[in-house]
Design a protein around this motif. Structure first.
Motif, PDB file in Angstrom:
ATOM      1  N   THR A  61      -1.519 -12.977  24.469  1.00 37.44           N
ATOM      2  CA  THR A  61      -2.338 -12.166  23.988  1.00 37.44           C
ATOM      3  C   THR A  61      -1.518 -10.815  23.351  1.00 37.44           C
ATOM      4  O   THR A  61      -1.883 -10.459  22.257  1.00 37.44           O
ATOM      5  N   VAL A  62      -0.253 -10.707  24.122  1.00 40.67           N
ATOM      6  CA  VAL A  62       0.313  -9.664  23.613  1.00 40.67           C
ATOM      7  C   VAL A  62       0.834  -9.948  21.986  1.00 40.67           C
ATOM      8  O   VAL A  62       0.924  -9.586  21.097  1.00 40.67           O
ATOM      9  N   VAL A  63       1.301 -11.284  22.011  1.00 38.72           N
ATOM     10  CA  VAL A  63       1.857 -11.868  20.555  1.00 38.72           C
ATOM     11  C   VAL A  63       0.744 -11.665  19.686  1.00 38.72           C
ATOM     12  O   VAL A  63       0.743 -11.388  18.398  1.00 38.72           O
ATOM     13  N   ALA A  64      -0.590 -12.200  19.890  1.00 40.84           N
ATOM     14  CA  ALA A  64      -1.333 -12.081  19.184  1.00 40.84           C
ATOM     15  C   ALA A  64      -2.051 -10.758  18.641  1.00 40.84           C
ATOM     16  O   ALA A  64      -2.258 -10.599  17.338  1.00 40.84           O
ATOM     17  N   VAL A  65      -2.047  -9.848  19.365  1.00 37.85           N
ATOM     18  CA  VAL A  65      -2.309  -8.372  18.970  1.00 37.85           C
ATOM     19  C   VAL A  65      -1.240  -8.073  17.916  1.00 37.85           C
ATOM     20  O   VAL A  65      -1.627  -7.512  17.075  1.00 37.85           O
ATOM     21  N   VAL A  66      -0.088  -8.309  18.036  1.00 43.41           N
ATOM     22  CA  VAL A  66       0.994  -7.863  17.157  1.00 43.41           C
ATOM     23  C   VAL A  66       0.778  -8.816  15.814  1.00 43.41           C
ATOM     24  O   VAL A  66       1.072  -8.097  14.673  1.00 43.41           O
ATOM     25  N   ALA A  67       0.705 -10.171  15.779  1.00 46.50           N
ATOM     26  CA  ALA A  67       0.374 -10.771  14.376  1.00 46.50           C
ATOM     27  C   ALA A  67      -1.165 -10.314  13.864  1.00 46.50           C
ATOM     28  O   ALA A  67      -1.008 -10.069  12.774  1.00 46.50           O
ATOM     29  N   THR A  68      -2.144  -9.851  14.731  1.00 45.41           N
ATOM     30  CA  THR A  68      -3.393  -9.083  14.111  1.00 45.41           C
ATOM     31  C   THR A  68      -3.113  -7.811  13.549  1.00 45.41           C
ATOM     32  O   THR A  68      -3.486  -7.599  12.334  1.00 45.41           O
ATOM     33  N   ILE A  69      -2.219  -7.067  13.739  1.00 43.01           N
ATOM     34  CA  ILE A  69      -1.941  -5.861  13.462  1.00 43.01           C
ATOM     35  C   ILE A  69      -0.986  -5.918  12.217  1.00 43.01           C
ATOM     36  O   ILE A  69      -1.415  -5.404  11.080  1.00 43.01           O
ATOM     37  N   PHE A  70      -0.182  -6.932  12.011  1.00 42.05           N
ATOM     38  CA  PHE A  70       0.545  -6.848  10.655  1.00 42.05           C
ATOM     39  C   PHE A  70      -0.309  -7.562   9.846  1.00 42.05           C
ATOM     40  O   PHE A  70      -0.236  -7.275   8.620  1.00 42.05           O
ATOM     41  N   MET A  71      -1.489  -8.722  10.200  1.00 43.11           N
ATOM     42  CA  MET A  71      -2.383  -9.248   9.164  1.00 43.11           C
ATOM     43  C   MET A  71      -3.068  -8.201   8.535  1.00 43.11           C
ATOM     44  O   MET A  71      -3.307  -8.390   7.282  1.00 43.11           O
ATOM     45  N   PHE A  72      -3.724  -7.375   9.475  1.00 47.68           N
ATOM     46  CA  PHE A  72      -4.484  -6.283   8.795  1.00 47.68           C
ATOM     47  C   PHE A  72      -3.575  -5.203   7.976  1.00 47.68           C
ATOM     48  O   PHE A  72      -4.125  -4.918   6.874  1.00 47.68           O
ATOM     49  N   ALA A  73      -2.619  -4.980   8.333  1.00 53.45           N
ATOM     50  CA  ALA A  73      -1.667  -4.250   7.352  1.00 53.45           C
ATOM     51  C   ALA A  73      -1.577  -4.860   6.172  1.00 53.45           C
ATOM     52  O   ALA A  73      -1.688  -3.935   4.972  1.00 53.45           O
ATOM     53  N   ALA A  74      -1.094  -5.894   6.135  1.00 56.42           N
ATOM     54  CA  ALA A  74      -0.946  -6.641   4.903  1.00 56.42           C
ATOM     55  C   ALA A  74      -2.210  -6.911   4.074  1.00 56.42           C
ATOM     56  O   ALA A  74      -2.033  -6.544   2.856  1.00 56.42           O
ATOM     57  N   SER A  75      -3.394  -7.262   4.621  1.00 59.56           N
ATOM     58  CA  SER A  75      -4.413  -7.434   3.544  1.00 59.56           C
ATOM     59  C   SER A  75      -4.990  -5.828   3.456  1.00 59.56           C
ATOM     60  O   SER A  75      -5.224  -5.751   2.306  1.00 59.56           O
ATOM     61  N   ILE A  76      -4.921  -4.872   4.139  1.00 58.37           N
ATOM     62  CA  ILE A  76      -5.446  -3.489   3.723  1.00 58.37           C
ATOM     63  C   ILE A  76      -4.568  -3.218   2.285  1.00 58.37           C
ATOM     64  O   ILE A  76      -4.941  -2.557   1.505  1.00 58.37           O
ATOM     65  N   THR A  77      -3.021  -3.179   2.623  1.00 60.34           N
ATOM     66  CA  THR A  77      -2.175  -2.885   1.702  1.00 60.34           C
ATOM     67  C   THR A  77      -2.389  -3.714   0.197  1.00 60.34           C
ATOM     68  O   THR A  77      -2.347  -2.920  -0.722  1.00 60.34           O
ATOM     69  N   SER A  78      -2.408  -4.856   0.380  1.00 62.65           N
ATOM     70  CA  SER A  78      -2.564  -5.727  -0.858  1.00 62.65           C
ATOM     71  C   SER A  78      -3.869  -5.413  -1.485  1.00 62.65           C
ATOM     72  O   SER A  78      -4.157  -5.256  -2.659  1.00 62.65           O
ATOM     73  N   THR A  79      -5.068  -5.246  -0.845  1.00 58.47           N
ATOM     74  CA  THR A  79      -6.386  -4.933  -1.514  1.00 58.47           C
ATOM     75  C   THR A  79      -6.221  -3.558  -2.073  1.00 58.47           C
ATOM     76  O   THR A  79      -6.668  -3.447  -3.312  1.00 58.47           O
ATOM     77  N   ALA A  80      -5.594  -2.414  -1.656  1.00 61.70           N
ATOM     78  CA  ALA A  80      -5.656  -1.257  -2.053  1.00 61.70           C
ATOM     79  C   ALA A  80      -4.690  -1.174  -3.119  1.00 61.70           C
ATOM     80  O   ALA A  80      -5.205  -0.493  -4.234  1.00 61.70           O
ATOM     81  N   LEU A  81      -3.643  -1.741  -3.071  1.00 68.51           N
ATOM     82  CA  LEU A  81      -2.658  -1.703  -4.103  1.00 68.51           C
ATOM     83  C   LEU A  81      -2.857  -2.370  -5.410  1.00 68.51           C
ATOM     84  O   LEU A  81      -2.902  -1.917  -6.426  1.00 68.51           O
ATOM     85  N   PHE A  82      -3.706  -3.650  -5.214  1.00 70.23           N
ATOM     86  CA  PHE A  82      -4.120  -4.229  -6.551  1.00 70.23           C
ATOM     87  C   PHE A  82      -5.338  -3.875  -7.173  1.00 70.23           C
ATOM     88  O   PHE A  82      -5.645  -3.921  -8.375  1.00 70.23           O
ATOM     89  N   VAL A  83      -6.402  -3.244  -6.093  1.00 70.38           N
ATOM     90  CA  VAL A  83      -7.405  -2.672  -6.856  1.00 70.38           C
ATOM     91  C   VAL A  83      -6.753  -1.504  -7.727  1.00 70.38           C
ATOM     92  O   VAL A  83      -7.463  -1.180  -8.661  1.00 70.38           O
ATOM     93  N   VAL A  84      -5.941  -0.592  -7.402  1.00 62.31           N
ATOM     94  CA  VAL A  84      -5.631   0.513  -8.083  1.00 62.31           C
ATOM     95  C   VAL A  84      -5.038   0.070  -9.158  1.00 62.31           C
ATOM     96  O   VAL A  84      -5.025   0.510 -10.273  1.00 62.31           O
ATOM     97  N   LEU A  85      -3.896  -0.893  -9.194  1.00 65.66           N
ATOM     98  CA  LEU A  85      -3.225  -1.368 -10.109  1.00 65.66           C
ATOM     99  C   LEU A  85      -4.030  -2.036 -11.359  1.00 65.66           C
ATOM    100  O   LEU A  85      -3.911  -1.839 -12.554  1.00 65.66           O
ATOM    101  N   ALA A  86      -5.322  -2.605 -10.975  1.00 61.43           N
ATOM    102  CA  ALA A  86      -5.965  -3.380 -11.946  1.00 61.43           C
ATOM    103  C   ALA A  86      -6.872  -2.244 -12.580  1.00 61.43           C
ATOM    104  O   ALA A  86      -7.003  -2.288 -13.837  1.00 61.43           O
ATOM    105  N   GLY A  87      -7.001  -1.310 -11.890  1.00 62.42           N
ATOM    106  CA  GLY A  87      -7.781   0.070 -12.574  1.00 62.42           C
ATOM    107  C   GLY A  87      -6.715   0.627 -13.390  1.00 62.42           C
ATOM    108  O   GLY A  87      -7.442   1.206 -14.584  1.00 62.42           O
ATOM    109  N   VAL A  88      -5.552   0.898 -13.334  1.00 63.92           N
ATOM    110  CA  VAL A  88      -4.805   1.428 -14.184  1.00 63.92           C
ATOM    111  C   VAL A  88      -4.542   0.871 -15.410  1.00 63.92           C
ATOM    112  O   VAL A  88      -4.448   0.960 -16.532  1.00 63.92           O
TER     113      VAL A  88
END
Length: 317
Positions: A194-221
């Motif tokens: 469970t501890v390892v799974a929580v760490v994986a989930t945190i990084f997975m959400f961080a990557a998904s949120i970052t990539s989505t926000a980054l390329f939404v802004v970049l495509a708009g620009v």
């Protein structure tokens, strides 16, 4: 519940963890193989340059040059000339698909995007239009609009952390599968997983949120700053779907790993029963003959010989 029940209890989170790992792998290998039709559909953003040659010079003079300063007019003219020169030299392709490790490019015919080249995979990759579009050969360092330059610098910095987040999420998910074997034997193993799974989930959400926000802004620009040059941008829904699917499966598996650490111990409970007494202490009624007491037959009372009365300590009249 025995070992069989324990295995059944952790089977679902284990399978969901495998699903999350597969989704992360597809995120990583998207736009890395020009011969794979499936991987060519996985990209963060697509820059479409198929209409660059249709841009008329008067559009720049009438629409763009009147809205900028003299210095920016020169940069705008140079960018337009550089795009046309690259197009004539066949150095500018119709589209560019941007992935995590690189980009793919090709020709657009009848609305169909045909990939014929993919760059060599590279860690912490970021898409530099001046370099990829061969626009830096003129010696002018600032051809792109100021707003786009600023966003590209931000994209370059953030893309590094986005890449690190995906790599850490992948590594933590692999470790989660290995530690998950220990969950078969005890709830302590489930807790460690469970501890390892929580760490994986945190990084997975961080990557998904970052990539989505980054390329939404970049495509708009891109659509705002380069639209008048015949350049448009669009997001790749398939790769983002794979990224968020991995995040969702990772979160679900974390919850179930936590559940398995609280329940499904895997121990077989022994049936408890009261042992039968070997000896029963029964009250014996004293009297002549035999009688029944509480369902049991009592032994007959002892008789004594009256002929010998010298010493009879137990005789009672």
């Amino acid at each position: 519940m025995g070992k069989g029940g324990r295995i059944a209890c952790i089977a679902v989170p284990y399978l969901w963890t495998i699903g999350a790992l597969v989704a992360i792998i597809f995120v990583g290998i998207g736009s890395t193989d020009s011969d794979s039709a499936t991987l060519n559909k996985l990209f963060f953003m697509r820059a479409d340059l198929s209409n660059v040659t249709t841009v008329e010079a008067t559009r720049f003079g009438d629409q763009l040059l009147n809205l900028t300063s003299t210095a920016m007019r020169n940069a705008t003219e140079e960018l337009a000339a550089a795009l046309e020169e690259a197009e004539k030299a066949s150095e500018l392709r119709d589209f560019y698909n941007i992935g995590l490790f690189g980009y793919c490019t090709g020709d657009k015919e009848h609305g169909k995007y045909d990939v014929d080249f993919c760059s060599k995979p590279k860690g912490s990759f970021w898409f530099n239009p001046l370099e990829v579009w061969h626009l830096n050969i003129s010696g002018v360092p600032d051809l792109l609009p100021t707003h786009l330059q600023s966003e590209l610098k931000t994209y370059q910095k953030v893309s590094h952390w986005m890449f690190v987040s995906y790599v850490l999420a992948f590594a933590a998910t692999c470790l989660q599968l290995l530690v998950g074997f220990s969950a078969i034997f005890s709830r302590i193993g489930s807790l460690a997983t469970t501890v390892v799974a929580v760490v994986a989930t945190i990084f997975m959400f961080a990557a998904s949120i970052t990539s989505t926000a980054l390329f939404v802004v970049l495509a708009g620009v891109f659509n705002t700053s380069l639209k008048d040059y015949g350049v448009t941008a669009q997001l790749g829904g398939n790769l983002f779907a794979a990224s968020w699917l991995a995040a969702a499966l990772s979160l679900a598996s974390s919850v179930l790993w936590l559940f398995s650490s609280c329940c499904c111990s895997g121990r077989t409970e022994a049936r408890r029963s009261s042992p039968k007494s070997t000896y029963n202490y029964e009250k014996v009624d004293v009297g002549s003959g035999s009688s029944t007491h509480s369902g049991h037959t009592t032994a007959p009372a002892p008789t004594f010989d009256n002929t010998n009365t010298a010493y009879e300590p137990y005789r009672h009249r």
